[in-house]
Design a protein around this motif. Structure first.
Motif, PDB file in Angstrom:
ATOM      1  N   ILE A   1      -8.071   6.303   8.652  1.00 41.47           N
ATOM      2  CA  ILE A   1      -6.977   6.544   7.710  1.00 41.47           C
ATOM      3  C   ILE A   1      -5.793   7.170   8.443  1.00 41.47           C
ATOM      4  CG2 ILE A   1      -8.539   6.749   5.733  1.00 41.47           C
ATOM      5  CD1 ILE A   1      -8.064   9.736   5.741  1.00 41.47           C
ATOM      6  N   ARG A   2      -4.591   6.885   7.927  1.00 41.16           N
ATOM      7  CA  ARG A   2      -3.348   7.263   8.592  1.00 41.16           C
ATOM      8  C   ARG A   2      -2.636   8.376   7.817  1.00 41.16           C
ATOM      9  NH1 ARG A   2       2.123   3.687   8.406  1.00 41.16           N
ATOM     10  NH2 ARG A   2       2.388   5.083   6.637  1.00 41.16           N
ATOM     11  N   PHE A   3      -2.233   9.409   8.546  1.00 42.66           N
ATOM     12  CA  PHE A   3      -1.439  10.494   7.959  1.00 42.66           C
ATOM     13  C   PHE A   3      -0.042  10.499   8.579  1.00 42.66           C
ATOM     14  CE2 PHE A   3      -5.787  12.190   7.560  1.00 42.66           C
ATOM     15  CZ  PHE A   3      -5.784  12.659   6.249  1.00 42.66           C
TER      16      PHE A   3
ATOM     17  N   LEU B   1      -1.635  -4.775  11.502  1.00 40.04           N
ATOM     18  CA  LEU B   1      -0.228  -5.166  11.497  1.00 40.04           C
ATOM     19  C   LEU B   1       0.499  -4.606  10.293  1.00 40.04           C
ATOM     20  CD1 LEU B   1      -0.718  -7.664   9.401  1.00 40.04           C
ATOM     21  CD2 LEU B   1      -0.738  -9.041  11.455  1.00 40.04           C
ATOM     22  N   TYR B   2       1.760  -4.344  10.522  1.00 38.12           N
ATOM     23  CA  TYR B   2       2.624  -3.863   9.459  1.00 38.12           C
ATOM     24  C   TYR B   2       2.575  -4.893   8.343  1.00 38.12           C
ATOM     25  CZ  TYR B   2       6.600  -1.816   7.185  1.00 38.12           C
ATOM     26  OH  TYR B   2       7.409  -1.237   6.258  1.00 38.12           O
ATOM     27  N   ASP B   3       2.433  -4.433   7.093  1.00 42.22           N
ATOM     28  CA  ASP B   3       2.007  -5.347   6.030  1.00 42.22           C
ATOM     29  C   ASP B   3       2.984  -6.476   5.704  1.00 42.22           C
ATOM     30  OD1 ASP B   3       3.846  -3.705   4.768  1.00 42.22           O
ATOM     31  OD2 ASP B   3       2.660  -3.474   2.942  1.00 42.22           O
TER      32      ASP B   3
ATOM     33  N   VAL C   1       0.838  -1.212   0.000  1.00 40.77           N
ATOM     34  CA  VAL C   1       0.000   0.000   0.000  1.00 40.77           C
ATOM     35  C   VAL C   1       0.872   1.262   0.000  1.00 40.77           C
ATOM     36  CG1 VAL C   1      -0.215   0.061   2.530  1.00 40.77           C
ATOM     37  CG2 VAL C   1      -2.023   1.029   1.122  1.00 40.77           C
ATOM     38  N   PHE C   2       2.091   1.154   0.591  1.00 34.93           N
ATOM     39  CA  PHE C   2       2.966   2.332   0.658  1.00 34.93           C
ATOM     40  C   PHE C   2       3.447   2.725  -0.733  1.00 34.93           C
ATOM     41  CE2 PHE C   2       3.651  -0.259   4.533  1.00 34.93           C
ATOM     42  CZ  PHE C   2       2.918   0.538   5.386  1.00 34.93           C
ATOM     43  N   GLU C   3       3.871   1.713  -1.487  1.00 40.76           N
ATOM     44  CA  GLU C   3       4.345   1.926  -2.853  1.00 40.76           C
ATOM     45  C   GLU C   3       3.187   2.443  -3.722  1.00 40.76           C
ATOM     46  OE1 GLU C   3       7.551   1.313  -3.615  1.00 40.76           O
ATOM     47  OE2 GLU C   3       7.358   1.676  -5.773  1.00 40.76           O
TER      48      GLU C   3
ATOM     49  N   TYR D   1       5.563   8.219  13.307  1.00 37.40           N
ATOM     50  CA  TYR D   1       5.384   9.426  12.479  1.00 37.40           C
ATOM     51  C   TYR D   1       3.924   9.651  12.129  1.00 37.40           C
ATOM     52  CZ  TYR D   1      10.390   9.025  11.021  1.00 37.40           C
ATOM     53  OH  TYR D   1      11.760   8.950  10.952  1.00 37.40           O
ATOM     54  N   PHE D   2       3.008   8.900  12.779  1.00 39.67           N
ATOM     55  CA  PHE D   2       1.658   8.828  12.245  1.00 39.67           C
ATOM     56  C   PHE D   2       0.574   9.250  13.215  1.00 39.67           C
ATOM     57  CE2 PHE D   2       4.250   5.261  10.585  1.00 39.67           C
ATOM     58  CZ  PHE D   2       4.535   5.837   9.355  1.00 39.67           C
ATOM     59  N   LEU D   3      -0.476   9.828  12.632  1.00 40.96           N
ATOM     60  CA  LEU D   3      -1.700   9.970  13.410  1.00 40.96           C
ATOM     61  C   LEU D   3      -2.861   9.573  12.533  1.00 40.96           C
ATOM     62  CD1 LEU D   3      -3.389  12.711  12.651  1.00 40.96           C
ATOM     63  CD2 LEU D   3      -1.757  13.794  14.137  1.00 40.96           C
TER      64      LEU D   3
ATOM     65  N   LEU E   1       1.326  12.384   2.396  1.00 42.25           N
ATOM     66  CA  LEU E   1       1.347  12.068   3.832  1.00 42.25           C
ATOM     67  C   LEU E   1       1.020  10.580   4.024  1.00 42.25           C
ATOM     68  CD1 LEU E   1      -0.469  15.169   5.442  1.00 42.25           C
ATOM     69  CD2 LEU E   1       1.908  14.935   4.701  1.00 42.25           C
ATOM     70  N   GLY E   2       1.341   9.788   2.989  1.00 41.91           N
ATOM     71  CA  GLY E   2       1.083   8.351   3.041  1.00 41.91           C
ATOM     72  C   GLY E   2       2.277   7.616   3.623  1.00 41.91           C
ATOM     73  N   GLN E   3       3.145   7.130   2.732  1.00 45.10           N
ATOM     74  CA  GLN E   3       4.340   6.393   3.164  1.00 45.10           C
ATOM     75  C   GLN E   3       5.118   7.219   4.194  1.00 45.10           C
ATOM     76  OE1 GLN E   3       7.169   5.756  -0.034  1.00 45.10           O
ATOM     77  NE2 GLN E   3       7.493   3.648   0.645  1.00 45.10           N
ATOM     78  N   GLY E   4       5.594   6.527   5.250  1.00 44.13           N
ATOM     79  CA  GLY E   4       6.217   7.247   6.357  1.00 44.13           C
ATOM     80  C   GLY E   4       7.687   7.545   6.147  1.00 44.13           C
ATOM     81  N   PHE E   5       7.977   8.764   5.711  1.00 45.82           N
ATOM     82  CA  PHE E   5       9.379   9.198   5.657  1.00 45.82           C
ATOM     83  C   PHE E   5       9.423  10.701   5.866  1.00 45.82           C
ATOM     84  CE2 PHE E   5       7.691   9.251   1.394  1.00 45.82           C
ATOM     85  CZ  PHE E   5       8.110  10.466   0.885  1.00 45.82           C
TER      86      PHE E   5
ATOM     87  N   HIS F   1       3.524   1.467  18.165  1.00 44.68           N
ATOM     88  CA  HIS F   1       2.815   0.688  17.162  1.00 44.68           C
ATOM     89  C   HIS F   1       2.444   1.489  15.910  1.00 44.68           C
ATOM     90  CE1 HIS F   1      -0.773  -1.521  15.584  1.00 44.68           C
ATOM     91  NE2 HIS F   1       0.051  -2.526  15.783  1.00 44.68           N
ATOM     92  N   ASN F   2       2.889   0.967  14.779  1.00 44.95           N
ATOM     93  CA  ASN F   2       2.499   1.479  13.471  1.00 44.95           C
ATOM     94  C   ASN F   2       1.395   0.565  12.949  1.00 44.95           C
ATOM     95  OD1 ASN F   2       2.411   2.473  10.852  1.00 44.95           O
ATOM     96  ND2 ASN F   2       4.382   1.610  10.217  1.00 44.95           N
ATOM     97  N   PRO F   3       0.239   1.046  12.530  1.00 46.84           N
ATOM     98  CA  PRO F   3      -0.099   2.412  12.172  1.00 46.84           C
ATOM     99  C   PRO F   3      -0.824   3.208  13.251  1.00 46.84           C
ATOM    100  CG  PRO F   3      -1.830   0.974  11.382  1.00 46.84           C
ATOM    101  CD  PRO F   3      -0.811   0.097  12.077  1.00 46.84           C
TER     102      PRO F   3
ATOM    103  N   GLY G   1      17.485   3.841  10.667  1.00 42.64           N
ATOM    104  CA  GLY G   1      16.684   4.637   9.728  1.00 42.64           C
ATOM    105  C   GLY G   1      15.620   5.438  10.455  1.00 42.64           C
ATOM    106  N   LYS G   2      14.984   4.830  11.452  1.00 44.45           N
ATOM    107  CA  LYS G   2      13.941   5.529  12.202  1.00 44.45           C
ATOM    108  C   LYS G   2      14.559   6.460  13.242  1.00 44.45           C
ATOM    109  CE  LYS G   2      10.391   3.367  10.300  1.00 44.45           C
ATOM    110  NZ  LYS G   2      11.030   2.629   9.217  1.00 44.45           N
ATOM    111  N   ILE G   3      15.646   6.013  13.897  1.00 45.38           N
ATOM    112  CA  ILE G   3      16.238   6.844  14.952  1.00 45.38           C
ATOM    113  C   ILE G   3      16.755   8.163  14.366  1.00 45.38           C
ATOM    114  CG2 ILE G   3      18.154   7.025  16.616  1.00 45.38           C
ATOM    115  CD1 ILE G   3      17.856   4.017  17.127  1.00 45.38           C
TER     116      ILE G   3
END
Ligand code: GLN
Length: 387
Positions: free
Chosen positions: A359-361, A117-119, A12-14, A313-315, A28-32, A166-168, A228-230
């Motif tokens: 939905i996640r932003f 769960l993370y996909d 879904v991110f791609e 990174y999400f709400l 504001l989809g894929q988390g970066f 926890h993501n998402p 990468g996240k830190i």
């Protein structure tokens, strides 16, 4: 072909990032993050590429980084990890998770997972021969309950794949919930794989509690972290695995045949970065917390029902108040195509009995990016009022 992978959709991110590009949307989809990451850490990497060793580093990771991981988790989370036998460097947390599942599952073992769960989790568990047992978390609190855990754990449970923060959902699980989970793991003699990649991305003064610090878990948990996240550089793909030597022996066998090693330049830069002043880590948190609050206020101002987020990174926004027939996937498709804002439908994180109203932003963006998204989302309200 393997039927499981041959029939999987693109993540879904791609998909959402592609739609965002096609529609010139605010993504504001894929988390970066928008931010390029700390300059000094990037300079260390560049310096190491130019003047350092660019051949295979040690399979378990460069000693400097393994030491830095051990010291970092001692200082920040009170853990006591032997860098030589209890820390391994992987090419990102995804490799660490895949390797842990390959190394620890015997075909037919039951694996407890938590929806949403993370996909990547479910196909990896299934490909490794695990039988998934899904615990369903629901908004607005997404709590772990005795009742749900009691249903999922059986005498055949061998493994648990958990994610905290926890993501998402943006949920940081409480000590009571973590201890409940630990009790079930001990009772079933199950190993707990804990994806803690968001450990530094937590807000409101919370402190991260690793599963390794829970009663009975030091010998039966695998903690997974992510540079990468830190450091907010998601393309780096430098992960850490921490586990007691007995588990680590099997985990290292999976790693040696998946990627074997991870770019040494990045490892040296991460080793430097983990030793940065605590102010840097706290400042980064504070900045992300401000971004969370800015997006939350903007969304609430438009009339969206914003769910609480204490980490990642999400709400999330609950669409239920907009009407019973508003489904997250359709809503996200129209958001990106008609309003020019990409978000992620949370139903994509469920394998069954999906919650379809959330939905996640991603808020790890500059103020200008967040404001542009809010401006565009205002049109959703005008449309709703007109309709
Ligand atoms: N972790 C990122 C997210 O949740 C996505 C990573 C990916 O695209 N595979 O948005």
């Amino acid at each position: 072909m393997n039927s499981l992978f041959a029939s999987l959709p693109t993540t879904v991110f791609e998909t959402m990032s592609r739609l965002a590009r096609e529609h010139d949307a605010v993504n504001l989809g894929q988390g970066f993050p928008d931010d390029p990451g700390p300059l000094d850490v990037r300079e260390k990497a560049a310096e190491a590429v130019l003047n350092g060793w660019n051949q295979y580093p040690p399979m378990m990771g460069v000693p400097e980084l393994r030491r830095a991981v051990s010291e970092h988790y001692r200082d920040w989370q009170g853990l006591d990890l032997d860098p030589d036998t209890e820390v391994m460097v992987t090419s990102g947390a995804t490799e660490a998770i895949a390797g842990a599942l390959l190394a620890l599952i015997e075909p037919g073992d039951e694996v407890v997972l938590f929806q949403p769960l993370y996909d990547a989790y479910l196909p990896l568990v299934q490909r490794a021969g695990g039988i998934p047992r899904l615990v369903r978390l629901v908004p607005p609190h997404w709590r772990l309950t005795e009742e749900a855990l009691g249903e999922a754990f059986t005498p055949r449970t061998r493994l648990v794949l958990f994610n905290n923060p926890h993501n998402p959902t943006g949920r940081v699980f409480g000590r009571d919930e973590l201890e409940l989970l630990a009790r079930h793991c001990v009772r079933s003699d199950a190993v707990l794989i804990s994806d803690e990649v968001w450990e530094h991305v937590i807000f409101d003064g919370l402190t991260h509690q690793s599963v390794l610090s829970l009663p009975g878990m030091r010998e039966r948990a695998v903690k997974i972290g992510s540079a990468g996240k830190i450091f907010g550089m998601t393309g780096w793909k430098v992960g850490f695995v921490c586990a007691a030597p007995n588990l680590m022996r099997a985990l290292s066998k999976a790693h040696q045949f998946l990627t074997f090693t991870t770019p040494p330049s990045l490892q040296h830069a991460v080793a430097y970065g983990l030793g940065k002043d605590p102010d840097w880590f706290m400042g980064t948190r504070a900045g992300l917390q401000r971004s969370r609050d800015r997006l939350a206020a903007g969304l609430a101002g438009i009339g969206f029902s914003v769910l609480p987020s204490s980490g990642t990174y999400f709400l999330n926004v609950d669409l239920a108040p907009l009407g019973a027939n508003v489904r997250d996937e359709e809503f996200c498709r129209s958001l990106v195509a008609e309003f020019g804002v990409a978000a992620i439908p949370v139903s994509a994180f469920y394998a069954q009995d999906a919650v379809e109203s959330v939905i996640r932003f991603c808020f790890a963006k500059t103020d200008a990016t967040l404001d542009r998204a809010i401006e565009r989302l205002e049109a959703v309200r005008s449309r709703a009022l007109a309709g």
